[in-house]
Design a protein around this motif. Structure first.
Motif, PDB file in Angstrom:
ATOM      1  N   SER A 196       0.829  -1.217   0.000  1.00 45.54           N
ATOM      2  CA  SER A 196       0.000   0.000   0.000  1.00 45.54           C
ATOM      3  C   SER A 196       0.857   1.258   0.000  1.00 45.54           C
ATOM      4  CB  SER A 196      -0.923   0.011   1.222  1.00 45.54           C
ATOM      5  OG  SER A 196      -0.173   0.169   2.431  1.00 45.54           O
ATOM      6  N   GLU A 197       2.180   1.094   0.205  1.00 43.87           N
ATOM      7  CA  GLU A 197       3.086   2.241   0.225  1.00 43.87           C
ATOM      8  C   GLU A 197       3.914   2.248  -1.057  1.00 43.87           C
ATOM      9  OE1 GLU A 197       5.241   3.086   3.812  1.00 43.87           O
ATOM     10  OE2 GLU A 197       3.962   1.741   4.987  1.00 43.87           O
ATOM     11  N   PRO A 198       3.926   3.366  -1.797  1.00 37.85           N
ATOM     12  CA  PRO A 198       4.632   3.434  -3.079  1.00 37.85           C
ATOM     13  C   PRO A 198       6.104   3.033  -3.002  1.00 37.85           C
ATOM     14  CG  PRO A 198       3.232   5.361  -2.793  1.00 37.85           C
ATOM     15  CD  PRO A 198       3.200   4.607  -1.497  1.00 37.85           C
ATOM     16  N   ARG A 199       6.789   3.346  -1.892  1.00 42.20           N
ATOM     17  CA  ARG A 199       8.229   3.062  -1.838  1.00 42.20           C
ATOM     18  C   ARG A 199       8.547   1.577  -1.748  1.00 42.20           C
ATOM     19  NH1 ARG A 199      10.384   3.396   3.842  1.00 42.20           N
ATOM     20  NH2 ARG A 199       8.587   3.303   5.234  1.00 42.20           N
ATOM     21  N   PHE A 200       7.536   0.747  -1.445  1.00 43.41           N
ATOM     22  CA  PHE A 200       7.778  -0.698  -1.361  1.00 43.41           C
ATOM     23  C   PHE A 200       7.134  -1.469  -2.512  1.00 43.41           C
ATOM     24  CE2 PHE A 200       7.788   0.434   3.316  1.00 43.41           C
ATOM     25  CZ  PHE A 200       9.176   0.417   3.418  1.00 43.41           C
ATOM     26  N   LEU A 201       6.632  -0.751  -3.503  1.00 37.70           N
ATOM     27  CA  LEU A 201       5.917  -1.435  -4.595  1.00 37.70           C
ATOM     28  C   LEU A 201       6.825  -2.364  -5.382  1.00 37.70           C
ATOM     29  CD1 LEU A 201       3.547   1.348  -5.998  1.00 37.70           C
ATOM     30  CD2 LEU A 201       2.911  -0.713  -4.718  1.00 37.70           C
ATOM     31  N   GLN A 202       8.111  -2.014  -5.516  1.00 41.20           N
ATOM     32  CA  GLN A 202       9.020  -2.815  -6.334  1.00 41.20           C
ATOM     33  C   GLN A 202       9.927  -3.731  -5.516  1.00 41.20           C
ATOM     34  OE1 GLN A 202       8.683  -2.847  -9.595  1.00 41.20           O
ATOM     35  NE2 GLN A 202       7.091  -1.295  -9.439  1.00 41.20           N
ATOM     36  N   THR A 203       9.878  -3.641  -4.193  1.00 37.29           N
ATOM     37  CA  THR A 203      10.755  -4.478  -3.369  1.00 37.29           C
ATOM     38  C   THR A 203      10.321  -5.935  -3.447  1.00 37.29           C
ATOM     39  OG1 THR A 203      11.001  -2.624  -1.830  1.00 37.29           O
ATOM     40  CG2 THR A 203      11.726  -4.795  -1.063  1.00 37.29           C
ATOM     41  N   PRO A 204      11.239  -6.862  -3.778  1.00 37.92           N
ATOM     42  CA  PRO A 204      10.864  -8.280  -3.856  1.00 37.92           C
ATOM     43  C   PRO A 204      10.444  -8.822  -2.485  1.00 37.92           C
ATOM     44  CG  PRO A 204      13.001  -7.890  -4.888  1.00 37.92           C
ATOM     45  CD  PRO A 204      12.646  -6.640  -4.151  1.00 37.92           C
ATOM     46  N   ILE A 205       9.330  -9.555  -2.459  1.00 37.12           N
ATOM     47  CA  ILE A 205       8.834 -10.162  -1.221  1.00 37.12           C
ATOM     48  C   ILE A 205       8.705 -11.667  -1.435  1.00 37.12           C
ATOM     49  CG2 ILE A 205       6.938 -10.283   0.439  1.00 37.12           C
ATOM     50  CD1 ILE A 205       6.264  -7.391  -0.228  1.00 37.12           C
ATOM     51  N   LEU A 206       9.316 -12.429  -0.538  1.00 39.31           N
ATOM     52  CA  LEU A 206       9.234 -13.889  -0.564  1.00 39.31           C
ATOM     53  C   LEU A 206       8.441 -14.347   0.646  1.00 39.31           C
ATOM     54  CD1 LEU A 206      10.142 -16.618  -1.803  1.00 39.31           C
ATOM     55  CD2 LEU A 206      12.157 -16.500  -0.321  1.00 39.31           C
ATOM     56  N   ALA A 207       7.307 -15.016   0.405  1.00 36.68           N
ATOM     57  CA  ALA A 207       6.480 -15.535   1.499  1.00 36.68           C
ATOM     58  C   ALA A 207       6.926 -16.956   1.837  1.00 36.68           C
ATOM     59  CB  ALA A 207       5.014 -15.522   1.088  1.00 36.68           C
ATOM     60  N   VAL A 208       6.970 -17.259   3.128  1.00 40.09           N
ATOM     61  CA  VAL A 208       7.344 -18.598   3.595  1.00 40.09           C
ATOM     62  C   VAL A 208       6.090 -19.240   4.180  1.00 40.09           C
ATOM     63  CG1 VAL A 208       8.897 -19.933   5.048  1.00 40.09           C
ATOM     64  CG2 VAL A 208       9.648 -17.733   4.124  1.00 40.09           C
ATOM     65  N   THR A 209       5.641 -20.337   3.573  1.00 39.17           N
ATOM     66  CA  THR A 209       4.359 -20.924   3.958  1.00 39.17           C
ATOM     67  C   THR A 209       4.508 -22.406   4.291  1.00 39.17           C
ATOM     68  OG1 THR A 209       3.729 -21.684   1.745  1.00 39.17           O
ATOM     69  CG2 THR A 209       3.278 -19.398   2.270  1.00 39.17           C
ATOM     70  N   SER A 210       3.504 -22.917   4.988  1.00 42.87           N
ATOM     71  CA  SER A 210       3.461 -24.356   5.262  1.00 42.87           C
ATOM     72  C   SER A 210       3.111 -25.104   3.984  1.00 42.87           C
ATOM     73  CB  SER A 210       2.402 -24.656   6.321  1.00 42.87           C
ATOM     74  OG  SER A 210       2.732 -23.983   7.527  1.00 42.87           O
ATOM     75  N   LEU A 211       3.632 -26.296   3.853  1.00 41.29           N
ATOM     76  CA  LEU A 211       3.477 -27.079   2.633  1.00 41.29           C
ATOM     77  C   LEU A 211       2.014 -27.324   2.288  1.00 41.29           C
ATOM     78  CD1 LEU A 211       5.000 -28.627   0.418  1.00 41.29           C
ATOM     79  CD2 LEU A 211       4.952 -30.643   1.880  1.00 41.29           C
ATOM     80  N   GLU A 212       1.163 -27.538   3.339  1.00 36.61           N
ATOM     81  CA  GLU A 212      -0.218 -27.918   3.067  1.00 36.61           C
ATOM     82  C   GLU A 212      -1.150 -26.726   2.858  1.00 36.61           C
ATOM     83  OE1 GLU A 212       0.258 -27.332   7.459  1.00 36.61           O
ATOM     84  OE2 GLU A 212       1.358 -28.334   5.860  1.00 36.61           O
ATOM     85  N   SER A 213      -0.673 -25.512   3.155  1.00 38.91           N
ATOM     86  CA  SER A 213      -1.577 -24.355   3.131  1.00 38.91           C
ATOM     87  C   SER A 213      -1.624 -23.730   1.729  1.00 38.91           C
ATOM     88  CB  SER A 213      -1.156 -23.315   4.170  1.00 38.91           C
ATOM     89  OG  SER A 213       0.199 -22.977   4.000  1.00 38.91           O
ATOM     90  N   ILE A 214      -2.313 -24.394   0.801  1.00 41.15           N
ATOM     91  CA  ILE A 214      -2.411 -23.915  -0.583  1.00 41.15           C
ATOM     92  C   ILE A 214      -3.127 -22.567  -0.634  1.00 41.15           C
ATOM     93  CG2 ILE A 214      -3.408 -24.397  -2.845  1.00 41.15           C
ATOM     94  CD1 ILE A 214      -3.056 -27.374  -2.217  1.00 41.15           C
TER      95      ILE A 214
END
Length: 424
Positions: A196-214
């Motif tokens: 929601s903040e323009p300065r973070f629109l292009q920053t790469p984000i990697l989510a770490v999730t549980s294997l079963e939580s599709i």
């Protein structure tokens, strides 16, 4: 490993070179198919990247000739192009191209390279800083050790509040977040807040999730995560995904800078940094249409430095250039941001005054005439002659007509003795 890049554009040569830096390739650059064949006769390559259009052959014809050699039948050849014609792309694949990479989707080339090169952290050459939002200190420490192997330093946050505080004072090349956090917080909330903040629109984000939580993985991507990785995290998968995210983002930054540089070359005068004649014409079209539609005043100043040839003759062109730059800077300081200032060539400048009538423009011209006489750039007394006019409200006019009228007024100022303003 050796890579052959056949690309006539120096810009894309640099881009491809930086993209391949982390893969330990010994890169040979050439700009024609003929030079490419010559390089292939001297060296054995594991990878070839060729532009669709070269001076002597097309990328398709190059592929056909390479595939005619039995020893090169399985050599990976990627054609880089801006073409989107399906028939042309089909012809390229039929000719033996391993894949077609569009110039606006160069990260895909990196994805293709992953299938050609053995996995291993040695091939990554990443530097930078990552932020990891994770409520487990044990997991965070283990991840920190892994990221150090890639060349990344890492800051760790236990909560969204702590992560946002770190983001206030640090710039990160990558943000990682667990999806399930303590105190009813989620990584989804964090991702949505960042995007929601323009300065973070292009920053790469990697989510770490549980294997079963599709569903969580899908929600993370919908919220703005660039990618996700499932627990338990495999080192090689983590390395590959982080490398892809950071490399792709840096490539986008580089392309953005290159695009900005090309835009400036197309719109700016190289000596003074003011807009050029072509760009002034484009701006004038829009401003004239706006002024007519909204019945707003619009004025034009045409400025010429008096006896500028004598400055070049007596002091040299390098001093003349300094005088031009100093006057250009003075013009830039005297006018508002929405006024358009251009160097039309030589010692002539044109200024389009936004929402200023003839009287206001004339006052400004007199002030400018006095200011530039007192400026004395490089210790040289210089004066200017100025022609002033405004867009007529009586009938429809275009830029060329208004400019011709102001230019005629400028000529009259010259005839009257210079260092003065003439209004028409």
């Amino acid at each position: 490993m050796r890579a052959l890049i056949i690309e006539p554009s120096p810009t894309y040569q640099r881009i491809l070179s930086r993209m391949l830096e982390s893969y330990d390739f010994d890169i040979t650059f050439v700009d024609t198919a003929t030079a490419g064949f010559r390089a292939m006769s001297a060296h054995h390559f594991q990878f070839i990247c060729v532009a669709m259009y070269l001076a002597d052959l097309t990328g398709i014809e190059f592929c056909q000739q390479v595939r005619a050699d039995d020893q090169a039948k399985h050599l990976p050849i990627f054609i880089v192009t801006s073409e989107s014609n399906p028939e042309l792309l089909s012809s390229a694949l039929a000719a033996g191209a391993t894949d077609i990479i569009r110039k606006d989707d160069l990260p895909r080339l990196e994805e293709a390279l992953h299938s050609l090169i053995p996995l291993g952290p040695f091939r990554y050459n990443i530097s930078g800083k990552a932020l990891y939002l994770e409520d487990s200190l044990t997991v965070a420490k283990a991840t920190d050790a892994k990221l150090k192997r890639l060349g990344l330093s890492m800051d760790h946050a236990f909560s969204i509040k702590q992560a946002l505080e770190l983001l206030q004072h640090n710039k990160y090349d990558l943000i990682m977040t667990d999806i399930v956090l303590q105190d009813n917080e989620t990584g989804i909330d964090f991702i949505q807040q960042l995007r929601s903040e323009p300065r973070f629109l292009q920053t790469p984000i990697l989510a770490v999730t549980s294997l079963e939580s599709i569903n969580r993985r899908i929600l993370a991507l919908q919220s703005g995560a660039n990618d996700y990785i499932s627990k338990p995290v495999l080192d090689e998968e983590l390395f590959a995904r982080i490398n892809n995210l950071i490399s792709a983002n840096r490539l986008v930054d580089q392309l953005t800078r290159e695009r900005q540089r090309l835009l400036e070359l197309a719109t700016k005068d190289h000596l003074t940094g003011l807009y050029n004649r072509h760009f002034m014409g484009e701006v004038a079209k829009r401003r004239f249409a706006e002024a007519r539609k909204q019945e707003l005043p619009l004025s034009l100043l045409v400025i010429d430095i008096d006896h500028f040839k004598q400055v070049n003759d007596q002091h040299g062109h390098h001093i003349g250039d300094k005088v031009l730059k100093r006057i250009a800077e003075a013009l830039r300081q005297q006018f508002a941001e929405h006024d358009c200032i251009a160097r039309f060539g030589g010692e002539e400048f044109v200024i389009l005054l936004h929402q200023q009538d003839l009287a206001m423009a004339t006052d400004k011209a007199y002030q400018l005439c006095q200011l530039l006489y007192q400026l004395q750039p490089e210790g040289i007394t210089t004066s200017v002659s100025i022609g002033v006019t405004s867009l007529s409200s009586a009938h429809e006019e275009f830029f060329d007509e208004v400019f011709a009228r102001a230019d005629k007024a400028l000529y009259q100022a010259k005839q009257n003795g210079r260092n003065q303003v003439v209004t028409v």
